[in-house]
Design a protein around this motif. Structure first.
Motif, short mmCIF file in Angstrom:
data_model
loop_
_atom_site.label_atom_id
_atom_site.label_comp_id
_atom_site.label_asym_id
_atom_site.label_seq_id
_atom_site.Cartn_x
_atom_site.Cartn_y
_atom_site.Cartn_z
N LYS A 160 0.84 -1.21 0.00
CA LYS A 160 0.00 0.00 0.00
C LYS A 160 0.87 1.25 0.00
CE LYS A 160 -3.53 0.78 2.56
NZ LYS A 160 -4.38 0.96 3.77
N PHE A 161 0.53 2.22 -0.77
CA PHE A 161 1.05 3.58 -0.77
C PHE A 161 2.56 3.66 -0.47
CE2 PHE A 161 0.59 8.20 0.79
CZ PHE A 161 0.84 8.67 -0.49
N LEU A 162 2.96 4.05 0.77
CA LEU A 162 4.38 4.18 1.06
C LEU A 162 5.09 2.84 0.93
CD1 LEU A 162 6.91 5.67 1.90
CD2 LEU A 162 6.18 5.48 4.29
N GLY A 163 4.49 1.77 1.42
CA GLY A 163 5.11 0.46 1.30
C GLY A 163 5.35 0.09 -0.15
N ARG A 164 4.39 0.39 -0.97
CA ARG A 164 4.51 0.13 -2.41
C ARG A 164 5.68 0.92 -2.99
NH1 ARG A 164 0.26 -1.03 -6.34
NH2 ARG A 164 1.03 -0.53 -8.43
N ALA A 165 5.76 2.21 -2.64
CA ALA A 165 6.84 3.05 -3.16
C ALA A 165 8.20 2.58 -2.65
CB ALA A 165 6.60 4.51 -2.76
N LEU A 166 8.27 2.14 -1.41
CA LEU A 166 9.52 1.62 -0.86
C LEU A 166 9.96 0.36 -1.61
CD1 LEU A 166 8.77 2.13 2.92
CD2 LEU A 166 10.72 3.13 1.72
N THR A 167 8.99 -0.49 -1.89
CA THR A 167 9.29 -1.72 -2.64
C THR A 167 9.86 -1.37 -4.01
OG1 THR A 167 7.53 -2.90 -1.46
CG2 THR A 167 8.32 -3.87 -3.53
N GLU A 168 9.21 -0.44 -4.70
CA GLU A 168 9.68 -0.04 -6.02
C GLU A 168 11.08 0.58 -5.96
OE1 GLU A 168 6.52 2.53 -7.26
OE2 GLU A 168 5.33 0.88 -8.10
N ALA A 169 11.29 1.46 -4.97
CA ALA A 169 12.60 2.12 -4.84
C ALA A 169 13.70 1.11 -4.53
CB ALA A 169 12.54 3.18 -3.74
N ALA A 170 13.41 0.13 -3.69
CA ALA A 170 14.40 -0.89 -3.35
C ALA A 170 14.75 -1.72 -4.58
CB ALA A 170 13.89 -1.77 -2.23
N MET A 171 13.74 -2.07 -5.36
CA MET A 171 14.00 -2.88 -6.55
C MET A 171 14.79 -2.09 -7.59
SD MET A 171 10.64 -5.27 -7.15
CE MET A 171 9.56 -3.89 -7.52
N VAL A 172 14.46 -0.82 -7.76
CA VAL A 172 15.20 0.03 -8.70
C VAL A 172 16.69 0.05 -8.36
CG1 VAL A 172 15.58 2.45 -9.38
CG2 VAL A 172 13.28 1.49 -9.42
N ASN A 173 16.99 0.03 -7.06
CA ASN A 173 18.39 0.05 -6.62
C ASN A 173 19.03 -1.33 -6.57
OD1 ASN A 173 17.85 2.75 -6.32
ND2 ASN A 173 18.80 2.92 -4.32
N GLY A 174 18.30 -2.32 -7.05
CA GLY A 174 18.88 -3.65 -7.19
C GLY A 174 18.85 -4.52 -5.96
N HIS A 175 18.03 -4.18 -4.98
CA HIS A 175 17.97 -4.96 -3.75
C HIS A 175 16.99 -6.13 -3.87
CE1 HIS A 175 20.46 -1.94 -2.00
NE2 HIS A 175 19.55 -0.99 -2.14
N GLU A 176 17.25 -7.16 -3.10
CA GLU A 176 16.33 -8.29 -3.00
C GLU A 176 15.30 -7.96 -1.93
OE1 GLU A 176 16.42 -13.06 -1.85
OE2 GLU A 176 18.28 -12.00 -2.33
N VAL A 177 14.02 -8.09 -2.27
CA VAL A 177 12.95 -7.63 -1.37
C VAL A 177 12.04 -8.78 -0.99
CG1 VAL A 177 10.99 -6.06 -1.09
CG2 VAL A 177 13.01 -5.32 -2.39
N THR A 178 11.74 -8.85 0.31
CA THR A 178 10.72 -9.76 0.83
C THR A 178 9.61 -8.92 1.46
OG1 THR A 178 12.33 -11.50 1.30
CG2 THR A 178 10.21 -11.61 2.46
N LEU A 179 8.37 -9.21 1.11
CA LEU A 179 7.23 -8.50 1.69
C LEU A 179 6.47 -9.44 2.62
CD1 LEU A 179 5.75 -6.65 -1.45
CD2 LEU A 179 7.53 -5.87 0.14
N PHE A 180 6.26 -8.98 3.85
CA PHE A 180 5.42 -9.72 4.80
C PHE A 180 4.12 -8.94 4.94
CE2 PHE A 180 4.16 -10.51 9.33
CZ PHE A 180 3.82 -11.86 9.18
N HIS A 181 3.03 -9.51 4.44
CA HIS A 181 1.76 -8.76 4.42
C HIS A 181 0.60 -9.74 4.45
CE1 HIS A 181 1.00 -9.69 0.09
NE2 HIS A 181 2.33 -9.77 0.07
N ARG A 182 -0.60 -9.18 4.56
CA ARG A 182 -1.80 -10.00 4.72
C ARG A 182 -2.44 -10.40 3.39
NH1 ARG A 182 -5.13 -6.18 8.60
NH2 ARG A 182 -4.16 -4.67 7.17
#
Length: 328
Positions: free
Chosen positions: A10-32
């Motif tokens: 959602k919103f900020l979380g979504r933007a953080l996910t996109e920003a992390a991926m743009v910078n080449g990071h591996e991302v895990t999301l824990f959500h409902r």
């Protein structure tokens, strides 16, 4: 880096996910799984509720954790108790509502914060609980806690409509009610700028507390940026006295407006620390354009949660003309 985001769809979380991926990071999301997780098929998803399913995070390690969904100290404590053995850096997304006296302007990060036992109204209790969450994170990650206190976050996917109202309203055209004074000071931050900056801080291993309420604008600059060349609109500027007399609600009914004796400090903080640590903000017209485009993609039948109802606005505009006539 290997980053765990508690939330992230959602919103900020979504933007953080996109920003992390743009910078080449591996991302895990824990959500409902309640929101648009399908937008991120390339990240690892762990479905669960932080208040009962944290065990799903066991036996894993991350370089950093970003907590976008912590509101109750007990919930944050449960997460940090586990994750302090699995990560070295923990970013907690707090709020500028943590500050005790938001009637004051130009507060910096050293300003007094709310105490939970003294928080009276629901708004203050929200801020006070966030302060308690901050303390939990700082205790668990004594050498690796980053506390971000955002101000008003705006941009695409902001379903609060507190900023979205203005790009949408000016696109509708016609006579538009706008609160005086034109030079009213405002601050807000595009969610994408906040996210990119936060990821940058994590990459550097930055710790401590920083608030981020964005660049400075005036009310006039905002509404002028929201105008569209192909749709005619007329701005009718009305006084605070008139708005109060007609019981217009600040913040939600008339977004970006707060009575002068209320929490005006929310929109006028000292952001020097954030900008000195690398925060940059995009042009206001770009935020307006992208927010409007996203808003137009939404179901038009979905009720907007903030902003003047068209009929209410029309009544107020007629009342303003009568008000002016009565002043002569």
């Amino acid at each position: 880096m290997n980053i765990l985001i508690l939330g992230g769809t959602k919103f900020l979380g979504r933007a953080l996910t996109e920003a992390a991926m743009v910078n080449g990071h591996e991302v895990t999301l824990f959500h409902r799984g309640l929101h648009n997780a399908a937008a991120f098929p390339q990240v690892h998803h762990i479905l669960g509720d932080r208040n009962g399913d944290l065990a799903k995070l066991q036996d894993r390690e991350w370089d950093a954790v970003i907590d976008t969904s912590g509101y109750e100290p007990e919930s944050v404590m449960a997460a940090t108790d586990m994750l302090k053995r699995q990560a070295k850096h923990y970013t907690f997304i707090s709020t500028i509502s943590a500050y005790a006296d938001l009637k004051q302007v130009q507060l910096d990060e050293t300003a007094a914060v709310l105490q939970l036992e003294e928080a009276a109204d629901p708004g203050q209790r929200y801020g006070a609980q966030k302060v308690e969450c901050e303390k939990v994170v700082q205790t668990a990650f004594s050498n690796g806690a980053l506390i971000i206190r955002p101000g008003l976050i705006v941009g695409p996917y902001d379903a609060s409509d507190r900023f979205t109202y203005w790009p949408a309203r000016l696109r509708r055209g016609g006579e538009v009610l706008v609160p005086l004074p034109k030079e009213r000071k405002l601050q807000f931050i595009d969610v994408r700028d906040l996210a990119s900056w936060t990821i940058s801080l994590i990459e550097q291993g930055i710790t401590g507390t920083i608030h981020a309420s964005g660049s400075d604008y005036t009310m006039e600059e905002v509404v002028e940026a929201c105008r569209t060349k192909d749709i005619e609109s007329t701005l009718t500027w009305v006084t605070e006295e008139f708005l109060l007399h007609h019981n217009v609600g600040g913040w939600m009914e008339l977004p970006l407006w707060l009575p002068s004796d209320s929490w005006v400090g929310m929109l006028q903080l000292n952001n020097a620390k954030a900008f000195n640590s690398g925060l940059t903000t995009r042009a206001l017209v770009d935020t307006v354009k992208d927010t409007r485009a996203w808003d137009q993609s939404r179901d038009p039948d979905v009720k907007r949660v903030a902003g003047l109802d068209p009929e209410r606005e029309e009544q107020l505009l007629l009342a303003w003309q009568e008000w002016l006539a009565g002043q002569k």
